[in-house]
Design an enzyme around this catalytic site. Structure first.
Site, mmCIF file in Angstrom:
data_model
loop_
_atom_site.group_PDB
_atom_site.id
_atom_site.type_symbol
_atom_site.label_atom_id
_atom_site.label_comp_id
_atom_site.label_asym_id
_atom_site.label_seq_id
_atom_site.Cartn_x
_atom_site.Cartn_y
_atom_site.Cartn_z
ATOM 1 N N GLU A 157 -7.119 4.693 7.464
ATOM 2 C CA GLU A 157 -7.112 5.805 7.241
ATOM 3 C C GLU A 157 -8.162 6.608 6.511
ATOM 4 O OE1 GLU A 157 -3.212 5.640 5.266
ATOM 5 O OE2 GLU A 157 -2.309 5.135 7.139
ATOM 6 N N ASN A 191 0.730 -1.157 -0.113
ATOM 7 C CA ASN A 191 0.108 0.034 0.097
ATOM 8 C C ASN A 191 0.869 1.248 0.188
ATOM 9 O OD1 ASN A 191 -1.645 1.885 0.457
ATOM 10 N ND2 ASN A 191 -2.341 1.440 2.476
ATOM 11 N N TRP A 192 1.058 1.710 -1.101
ATOM 12 C CA TRP A 192 1.850 2.934 -1.300
ATOM 13 C C TRP A 192 1.350 4.188 -0.554
ATOM 14 C CZ3 TRP A 192 4.365 3.239 -7.188
ATOM 15 C CH2 TRP A 192 5.070 1.795 -6.975
ATOM 16 N N LYS A 193 0.040 4.388 -0.622
ATOM 17 C CA LYS A 193 -0.735 5.576 0.133
ATOM 18 C C LYS A 193 -0.481 6.667 -0.812
ATOM 19 C CE LYS A 193 -0.208 3.453 4.761
ATOM 20 N NZ LYS A 193 -0.252 3.766 6.231
ATOM 21 N N HIS A 225 -9.800 1.221 4.260
ATOM 22 C CA HIS A 225 -8.386 1.321 4.797
ATOM 23 C C HIS A 225 -8.650 2.166 6.254
ATOM 24 C CE1 HIS A 225 -4.251 2.645 6.373
ATOM 25 N NE2 HIS A 225 -3.952 1.585 5.436
ATOM 26 N N SER A 235 2.924 -2.378 10.571
ATOM 27 C CA SER A 235 4.312 -2.458 10.838
ATOM 28 C C SER A 235 4.989 -3.581 10.270
ATOM 29 C CB SER A 235 4.628 -2.035 12.307
ATOM 30 O OG SER A 235 4.412 -0.654 12.306
ATOM 31 N N GLU A 277 -5.723 -4.938 10.495
ATOM 32 C CA GLU A 277 -5.065 -4.080 10.676
ATOM 33 C C GLU A 277 -5.123 -3.221 11.961
ATOM 34 O OE1 GLU A 277 -2.776 -2.885 6.692
ATOM 35 O OE2 GLU A 277 -4.521 -1.521 6.847
ATOM 36 N N GLY A 311 2.659 -1.008 4.512
ATOM 37 C CA GLY A 311 2.413 0.419 4.227
ATOM 38 C C GLY A 311 4.114 0.757 3.655
ATOM 39 N N GLY A 312 4.721 1.296 5.223
ATOM 40 C CA GLY A 312 5.973 1.694 4.754
ATOM 41 C C GLY A 312 7.209 1.017 4.214
ATOM 42 N N GLY A 359 2.032 1.936 10.859
ATOM 43 C CA GLY A 359 2.978 3.201 10.880
ATOM 44 C C GLY A 359 3.650 3.549 12.026
HETATM 45 C C1 PEP Z 1 -1.092 0.115 6.160
HETATM 46 O O1 PEP Z 1 -1.337 1.291 5.878
HETATM 47 O O2 PEP Z 1 -1.922 -0.627 5.483
HETATM 48 C C2 PEP Z 1 0.152 -0.391 6.881
HETATM 49 C C3 PEP Z 1 -0.134 -1.497 7.168
HETATM 50 O O3 PEP Z 1 1.206 0.493 7.218
HETATM 51 P P1 PEP Z 1 2.398 0.169 7.774
HETATM 52 O O4 PEP Z 1 2.943 -1.292 7.158
HETATM 53 O O5 PEP Z 1 3.288 1.141 7.673
HETATM 54 O O6 PEP Z 1 2.078 -0.123 9.282
#
Ligand code: PEP
Length: 253
Positions: free
Chosen positions: A99, A9-11, A97, A215, A169, A236-237, A175
């Site tokens: 967010e 997930n590049w966001k 998601h 994470s 999640e 994500g990250g 994050g």
């Molecule tokens: C996400 O936003 O779906 C996510 C899991 O982010 P991160 O891996 O950065 O925690």
């Protein structure tokens, strides 16, 4: 065996040039993704077409949208419909998601409509659920997530639910660098599967991929993905760094 999935997930990150390089670095690593596995890149809308071209029908690798609108079409300035996604060969879409739930006030009911909209065009929704920190501290995460599933997915019939991928999640782990322990992830994934089994039957629940997100990185992916009810991750990250995401793909069971 259930599909094991590594979803990036590049966001709202990467310019076109940066995203193109990132995807190329992953593709050029010649990583093999065999048939019970799948790698998905949820890229920003402007890159969907070029990312699909870059993947060039690579087996078991797909591009996803990060969102879609719940209506079929109309006067919704700035929004993107599932028909638009389908028309450019997109087969996956992240739905709900945390967010989007937080910043765009997406409710369980609205997400039920988005799920339906995706399924109407054969787009697989990657349906996100998960509890905030206060709910975890209160130890009521199981009920909280069960309500999310019930209100957004329980109206589906047996055929439709099998087309859904679920991503658990925990919001407190997104994050933050704070990962759920593999035991916490397994416990919740088993709970989600039990909730699905109760509604749709064991055989159906056994076939639904449930991804963990929060994470995940190269260093912890093996441990988390090795849990019996964890079928990969939504990342994500760490998905923004080619070497990290390659390691995560390699950690799939
Ligand atoms: C996400 O936003 O779906 C996510 C899991 O982010 P991160 O891996 O950065 O925690």
């Amino acid at each position: 065996m259930r599909k094991q999935i590594a979803a990036a997930n590049w966001k709202m990150n990467n310019t076109l040039e940066e995203g193109t390089k990132l995807l190329n670095d992953i593709i050029n690593s010649n990583i093999q993704v065999n048939n019970h596995k799948c790698v998905i890149f949820a890229v920003p809308f402007p890159y969907l077409v070029s990312a699909n071209q870059q993947l060039d029908n690579k087996s078991n690798m797909f591009v996803a949208a990060q969102n879609c609108h719940y209506k079929a079409a109309g006067a919704y300035t700035g929004e993107v419909s599932v028909d638009m996604l389908a028309s450019i060969n997109i087969h996956y879409c992240v739905v709900g998601h945390s967010e989007r739930r937080e910043y765009f006030l997406e409710s369980n009911q609205l997400l039920a409509e988005k799920v339906d909209r995706c399924l109407s065009t054969d787009i697989t929704p990657i349906f996100c659920c998960g509890e905030p920190l206060a709910i975890r501290e209160d130890d009521s995460q199981n009920d909280y997530v069960a309500v999310q599933l019930k209100e957004s997915l329980f109206h589906l019939d047996i055929e439709a639910i099998q087309k859904v991928v679920i991503a658990y999640e925990p919001i407190w782990a997104i994050g933050t660098g704070k990962t759920a322990t593999s035991a916490q992830a397994q416990e919740m994934h088993a709970h989600i599967r039990a909730v699905l089994a109760n509604q749709f039957g064991n055989a159906i629940a056994d076939n639904i991929s449930i991804l963990y997100g929060g994470s995940v990185k190269g260093a912890n992916a093996n441990e988390i993905f090795s849990q019996p009810d964890v079928d990969g991750g939504l990342v994500g990250g760490a998905s923004l760094i080619a070497t990290e995401f390659i390691q995560i793909i390699k950690a799939l069971k």
